[in-house]
Write a protein that holds these residues in place. Structure first.
Motif, PDB file in Angstrom:
ATOM      1  N   HIS A 255       2.921   1.420  -6.245  1.00 32.17           N
ATOM      2  CA  HIS A 255       3.407   2.427  -5.291  1.00 32.17           C
ATOM      3  C   HIS A 255       4.911   2.266  -5.062  1.00 32.17           C
ATOM      4  CE1 HIS A 255      -0.582   3.850  -4.423  1.00 32.17           C
ATOM      5  NE2 HIS A 255      -0.994   2.667  -4.006  1.00 32.17           N
TER       6      HIS A 255
ATOM      7  N   SER B 128       0.845  -1.190   0.000  1.00 35.52           N
ATOM      8  CA  SER B 128       0.000   0.000   0.000  1.00 35.52           C
ATOM      9  C   SER B 128       0.883   1.243   0.000  1.00 35.52           C
ATOM     10  CB  SER B 128      -0.904   0.000   1.224  1.00 35.52           C
ATOM     11  OG  SER B 128      -0.123   0.170   2.403  1.00 35.52           O
ATOM     12  N   ALA B 129       0.275   2.388  -0.278  1.00 34.56           N
ATOM     13  CA  ALA B 129       1.041   3.638  -0.300  1.00 34.56           C
ATOM     14  C   ALA B 129       1.715   3.902   1.049  1.00 34.56           C
ATOM     15  CB  ALA B 129       0.128   4.794  -0.686  1.00 34.56           C
TER      16      ALA B 129
ATOM     17  N   GLU C 133       5.764   3.957   1.776  1.00 31.07           N
ATOM     18  CA  GLU C 133       6.392   5.176   2.295  1.00 31.07           C
ATOM     19  C   GLU C 133       7.324   4.846   3.462  1.00 31.07           C
ATOM     20  OE1 GLU C 133       7.701   8.890   2.831  1.00 31.07           O
ATOM     21  OE2 GLU C 133       6.457   8.212   1.135  1.00 31.07           O
TER      22      GLU C 133
ATOM     23  N   GLN D  65       7.527  13.522  -8.827  1.00 32.85           N
ATOM     24  CA  GLN D  65       6.303  12.749  -8.971  1.00 32.85           C
ATOM     25  C   GLN D  65       5.714  12.915 -10.368  1.00 32.85           C
ATOM     26  OE1 GLN D  65       2.970  14.027  -6.527  1.00 32.85           O
ATOM     27  NE2 GLN D  65       2.211  11.938  -6.382  1.00 32.85           N
TER      28      GLN D  65
END
Length: 404
Positions: free
Chosen positions: A351, A107-108, A112, A270
């Protein structure tokens, strides 16, 4: 007639043909076209427009499982489990069940939390260039960085890993060639078994341990599913990212004004990564999809059992979806490209790949300010086609130590 880019089984030291002009012709004249696949029974079709490609990626009449193919035979027959069958080769509900087991780890938010690890690995790769005046950036950067990152995600320390080049070679010959190399598949399965055995005795807060425990809790049914999941995570975590990073460096060096705007903060990394993924899809086409029934696609009749390849690269250059699509614009903005696919099989590591790209490219161009390609751009050899596309090598001239 164009000269053959292969001589005595190896690539000549010249640039490969650019495929995008051919994609453009197909989009306009034959958006669903028959292609020659000598190792498969039945007819194979190539889809090249954005709208048709996106529709195919969510069409329940199209199966990723080769047991729905005209030959109805996997690489090892039509039994319950094929050692070549992973997440990409399954449909719901089996695909959803297995993907759900690891989805949270990619997941994001979870990705991270990997930021510091990615920074460390990128810095370690660039440290290997200390004292060099020139090098192959594929060998020193775009290959080792993704391979190291995905092994870290699995919880595999350096001393337990195969070399980056060997990892890529194994996955290429067992998932991206047709027919696959059975000997290399056996070697890859041995490597998978070794990694699983290591995680059983060296558990940790990592995806490898989570998968092993999934077998213990019954979320994975047997060792075959465990092997398939390790293969899926390991392969998806590096095979395409190797191509992406090499291609990204090539394109940014080719557009120094845009690179300068990124480095000065006028364009975000990004945004740049998003455009790089659209402009040069590392995965040029999907794996085969098989028609579970007769159907019409763009006015073309597709027969039950026929195979389809969806060209993500062609779809991402479709002028009906992207204005001026053959122009690289790091500030293009927006989204909707199919570089990670679409639908149920949207890339599990999307991601991860995005953040890898943002971090690795930022650090590379900060630490190696002034890096230059050592050969003309049109002499870079592109390889791993037709399903993947990336530079085979990127010879570069490095800035002097005083300038770094």
């Amino acid at each position: 007639m164009a000269s053959d880019p292969y001589v005595s089984g190896s690539l000549k030291e010249t640039g490969d043909p650019d495929p995008y002009a051919n994609y453009a012709w197909l989009r306009e004249h034959a958006p669903v076209s028959e292609v020659y696949t000598p190792h498969r029974e039945g007819t194979t079709w190539l889809v090249t427009t954005y709208d048709l490609a996106r529709a195919c990626l969510t069409d329940p009449r199209l199966s990723n499982d080769d047991r729905n193919s005209a030959g109805a035979q996997g690489a090892f027959g039509s039994g319950e489990w094929d050692p070549a069958r992973g997440l990409l080769d399954l449909d719901r509900p089996e695909h959803a069940r297995l993907r759900r087991l690891v989805a949270g780890a990619f997941s994001a938010g979870a990705v991270e939390r990997m930021r510091d690890m990615m920074v460390r690995i990128t810095d370690e790769a660039l440290d290997t260039m200390a004292g060099l005046e020139s090098c192959d950036l594929v060998e020193h950067f775009s290959l080792p960085v993704p391979v190291a990152i995905i092994h870290e995600v699995l919880g595999i320390p350096p001393e337990q890993r195969e070399s980056p080049a060997h990892c890529l070679d194994l996955f290429y010959h067992t998932g991206l060639t047709d027919p696959l190399d059975v000997d290399k598949l056996g070697e890859l399965l041995e490597y998978t078994a070794k990694l699983a055995a290591y995680k059983r005795t060296h558990p940790g807060p990592d995806v490898g341990t989570h998968l092993v425990r999934g077998l213990e809790t019954g979320e994975l049914r047997d060792d075959n599913e465990l092997a398939a999941m390790i293969l899926s995570v390991l392969g998806a975590g590096h095979v395409t990212t190797v191509q992406f990073l090499g291609t990204a460096v090539y394109r940014l060096l080719q557009h120094p004004d845009q690179l300068a705007a990124i480095r000065e903060g006028r364009i975000t990394w990004q945004s740049a990564v998003n455009e790089l993924l659209r402009y040069d899809a590392a995965v040029q086409s999907t794996v085969y999809r098989y028609a579970k029934e007769d159907l019409d696609l763009g006015g073309v009749r597709i027969g039950k059992g026929d195979a389809l390849l969806v060209s993500l690269a062609a779809a991402n250059r479709d002028p009906a979806r992207f204005p001026d699509p053959d122009t690289f614009r790091a500030d293009r903005g927006g989204s909707g490209h199919l570089g990670f696919g679409h639908g149920a099989h949207l890339c599990l590591g999307a991601h991860l790949a995005r953040l890898e790209g943002e971090i690795a490219l930022d650090i590379l161009f900060r630490r190696l300010d002034g890096i230059q390609l050592a050969v003309p751009f049109d002499e870079v050899v592109w390889t791993y086609g037709p399903m993947l596309r990336g530079p085979r090598a990127l010879p570069v001239l490095l800035p002097t130590p005083a300038a770094r």
